[in-house]
Design an enzyme around this catalytic site. Structure first.
Site, PDB file in Angstrom:
ATOM      1  N   GLY A 235       0.835  -1.199   0.000  1.00 36.93           N
ATOM      2  CA  GLY A 235       0.000   0.000   0.000  1.00 36.93           C
ATOM      3  C   GLY A 235       0.862   1.238   0.000  1.00 36.93           C
ATOM      4  O   GLY A 235       2.093   1.167   0.095  1.00 36.93           O
ATOM      5  N   GLY A 237       0.715   5.564   1.307  1.00 36.07           N
ATOM      6  CA  GLY A 237       0.054   6.698   1.929  1.00 36.07           C
ATOM      7  C   GLY A 237       0.766   7.976   1.577  1.00 36.07           C
ATOM      8  O   GLY A 237       1.594   8.026   0.666  1.00 36.07           O
ATOM      9  N   PHE A 239       3.007   9.559   3.208  1.00 33.28           N
ATOM     10  CA  PHE A 239       4.409   9.636   3.579  1.00 33.28           C
ATOM     11  C   PHE A 239       5.292   8.657   2.821  1.00 33.28           C
ATOM     12  O   PHE A 239       6.505   8.819   2.775  1.00 33.28           O
ATOM     13  CB  PHE A 239       4.583   9.379   5.089  1.00 33.28           C
ATOM     14  CG  PHE A 239       3.896  10.406   5.944  1.00 33.28           C
ATOM     15  CD1 PHE A 239       3.701  11.689   5.487  1.00 33.28           C
ATOM     16  CD2 PHE A 239       3.441  10.067   7.201  1.00 33.28           C
ATOM     17  CE1 PHE A 239       3.066  12.638   6.278  1.00 33.28           C
ATOM     18  CE2 PHE A 239       2.805  11.010   8.000  1.00 33.28           C
ATOM     19  CZ  PHE A 239       2.619  12.299   7.531  1.00 33.28           C
ATOM     20  N   GLY A 240       4.718   7.618   2.265  1.00 30.49           N
ATOM     21  CA  GLY A 240       5.533   6.638   1.562  1.00 30.49           C
ATOM     22  C   GLY A 240       4.792   5.350   1.310  1.00 30.49           C
ATOM     23  O   GLY A 240       3.607   5.217   1.628  1.00 30.49           O
ATOM     24  N   VAL A 242       4.639   0.940   1.434  1.00 25.28           N
ATOM     25  CA  VAL A 242       5.012  -0.192   2.288  1.00 25.28           C
ATOM     26  C   VAL A 242       5.109  -1.449   1.423  1.00 25.28           C
ATOM     27  O   VAL A 242       4.248  -1.700   0.580  1.00 25.28           O
ATOM     28  CB  VAL A 242       3.968  -0.406   3.410  1.00 25.28           C
ATOM     29  CG1 VAL A 242       4.372  -1.594   4.291  1.00 25.28           C
ATOM     30  CG2 VAL A 242       3.821   0.852   4.253  1.00 25.28           C
ATOM     31  N   LYS A 257       8.589   0.183   5.277  1.00 29.31           N
ATOM     32  CA  LYS A 257       8.047   1.476   4.862  1.00 29.31           C
ATOM     33  C   LYS A 257       9.179   2.318   4.286  1.00 29.31           C
ATOM     34  O   LYS A 257      10.161   2.624   4.971  1.00 29.31           O
ATOM     35  CB  LYS A 257       7.399   2.221   6.030  1.00 29.31           C
ATOM     36  CG  LYS A 257       6.844   3.594   5.631  1.00 29.31           C
ATOM     37  CD  LYS A 257       6.370   4.406   6.821  1.00 29.31           C
ATOM     38  CE  LYS A 257       5.053   3.921   7.337  1.00 29.31           C
ATOM     39  NZ  LYS A 257       4.503   4.843   8.375  1.00 29.31           N
ATOM     40  N   ASP A 349      -4.332   9.690  13.721  1.00 27.51           N
ATOM     41  CA  ASP A 349      -4.749   9.077  12.455  1.00 27.51           C
ATOM     42  C   ASP A 349      -5.270   7.661  12.690  1.00 27.51           C
ATOM     43  O   ASP A 349      -4.931   6.730  11.969  1.00 27.51           O
ATOM     44  CB  ASP A 349      -3.590   9.069  11.463  1.00 27.51           C
ATOM     45  CG  ASP A 349      -4.067   8.960  10.015  1.00 27.51           C
ATOM     46  OD1 ASP A 349      -5.264   9.208   9.761  1.00 27.51           O
ATOM     47  OD2 ASP A 349      -3.250   8.631   9.138  1.00 27.51           O
TER      48      ASP A 349
END
Length: 507
Positions: A235, A237, A239-240, A242, A257, A349
């Protein structure tokens, strides 16, 4: 709470626009940075003098574009939740008209409100209906705004003499070919940057944070194991991304990550928090890699993925007793964050995508890049506003947009997760009425006795897993309803929610 279009009026508060409508407005106002013209003239709420948006706010909004987020979306979220007397849709239309952003105001009048006549709202032939060019230029200069592509703004007479139906057809529905893909806010369930909040945890370098118990991995070794970060992507997001891999054939899988280059602070924040605690319901860190072009954090691999993925793709795997166990495990993990240190740590979050399930379906809360030191459950004051608040829109409490960071933020987000567990529905779905889950559920149960939780869960409960366990579902729903209370002071702390869930487990 977002309202359906047929319930919207000019007097409806701006914050009640649906996520879908705000996305469409964002695609209009993000073009050529037109949102900056609006930002320059939004007044402070409650009759106070001055402008709501400062030059530092504008800089934060501009930075959203770097990670593919919409500044318009964040601007509307912040403006719509500011002050005691909230801005209305009519206020929004008047300001849009003042700076000649007719396309957006026509979209509001024609497509959203479906007004039969709106000449009194948008009189493009009246010189008093908008600010003169010199006034707007002065305001934008005060905010140090550079509005790309608006050179003809002050002399635009192209609307004069055209009928409203023609304007609506030509403007509200013209293709978005000028829209850069990165400026379009597309996924409300993905991390969304809003305006302002705490400063980040103290800057530090990784070597000062890492202790002897954290393994340091070779970047080159992980690069090879992931086929140059091309294989087994789990996946991505804000920020980066995974990835899943294993370094040797006989070793366990790990999750890696890989942070984007702009997010070293988030790397250090996450690392700093994760080295402070150890709890069975919080995702633990295996190691890090700091010797390559990207910073990497290595975690234990959770074989059953995220709760969101499991509910969407394999709901039959989660019985009612397992859903209660996941809720309990998640609550225990959050409570540990809130209580393990003298000052509470706020996750900011909490969402089903960040609740990971191991081989035995034990819940572990992950993704600590946004964790901040906040105020406790009894502190109702608003913290000073500073840099950036990041969260996920449909899980965010109203006060988050005002920069108020307390443990009650996580309570609200957990309430949405409980609704997902009860209903088995996606947190956001454009194919249903009430796109976000909270609005959808509130619409479904509006005519029912709010005290009769069992009748409510018979209406909204997940029917895909066999017979409904009314006792568990009703108690999960009851706690959810408390958690999503709009007023922070009436919302329970997670310690109280945990006690309620543990009582249900015992009985």
């Amino acid at each position: 709470m977002a309202l359906q279009r047929d319930r919207l009026t000019l007097n409806t508060e701006l914050r009640h626009l649906s996520i879908k409508d705000r996305i469409q407005l964002s695609t209009i106002l993000d073009i050529d940075h037109n949102w900056k013209l609006l930002a320059a003239i939004i007044p402070k709420p409650d009759g106070m003098d001055g402008s709501l948006i400062t030059s530092s706010n504008v800089k934060v909004l501009e930075d959203l574009l770097k990670i593919g987020k919409s500044p318009t979306q964040a601007l509307l979220d912040f403006w719509g939740t500011s002050g005691r007397k909230r801005a209305t849709i009519e206020d929004f239309i008047k300001l849009l008209n003042s700076c000649r952003l007719y396309r957006a105001s026509l979209f509001l009048c024609n497509d959203i409100l479906k007004l039969e006549s709106f000449d009194h709202l948008i009189d493009i032939n009246c010189s008093d209906s908008y600010l003169d060019t010199e006034s707007i230029n002065k305001m934008t200069n005060n905010l140090n705004l550079n509005t790309k592509g608006n050179t003809s703004f002050g002399d635009d007479k192209s609307f004069a003499g055209k009928g409203f139906s023609e304007l609506s057809t030509n403007l509200c529905h013209q293709p978005m070919d000028k829209m850069d893909a990165k400026n379009c806010f597309l996924d409300p369930s993905a991390p969304n940057e809003s305006l302002i909040s705490f400063s980040t945890l103290e800057d530090n370098n990784a070597q000062n944070i890492v202790n002897e118990n954290i393994m340091q991995y070779s970047y080159e070794e992980i690069r090879r194991a992931t086929n140059d970060f091309a294989d087994h992507k789990l996946g991505e997001g804000a920020f980066g991304a995974v990835y899943r891999c294993r370094l040797r054939r006989d070793s366990d899988f790990i999750a890696v990550k890989r942070l984007k280059s702009d997010f070293q602070k988030q790397f250090l924040s996450e690392l700093k928090v994760m080295t402070k605690f150890s709890h069975k319901n919080l995702l633990s860190i295996c190691g890090i890699s700091c010797d390559g072009p990207s910073l990497l954090i290595i975690y234990h691999y959770m074989s059953n993925g995220s709760l969101q993925e499991c509910l969407e793709k394999r709901p039959q795997c989660l019985s009612w007793s397992q859903r209660l166990a996941i809720a309990l495990g998640t609550a225990r993990g959050i409570c540990h964050l809130h209580t393990f240190d003298a000052k509470p740590y706020v996750h900011r979050d909490i969402k089903s995508a960040n609740i990971l399930l191991d081989n035995d379906l034990n819940a572990r809360v992950g993704d600590f890049g946004l964790v901040r030191v906040g105020s406790g459950a009894d502190n109702t004051s608003t913290k000073p506003l500073a840099t950036t608040i990041i969260g996920t829109t449909i899980y965010m409490a109203p006060e988050a947009y005002r920069g108020d960071i307390s443990v009650k933020l996580d309570s609200f987000s957990f309430g949405i997760v409980l609704l997902e567990l009860v209903s088995g529905l996606k947190p956001y779905d454009e194919s249903r009425e009430g796109f976000d889950l909270l609005s959808y559920v509130e619409e479904r149960v509006a005519d029912l006795d709010e005290e009769d939780e069992r009748s409510i869960v018979r209406t909204i409960g997940d029917q895909s897993i066999g017979p409904l366990d009314e006792r568990i579902a009703a108690e999960l729903y009851r706690n959810s309803r408390k958690c999503v209370e709009q007023r922070k002071k009436y919302r329970p702390a997670m310690t109280e929610v945990l006690q309620s869930l543990e009582c249900l487990e015992r009985n």
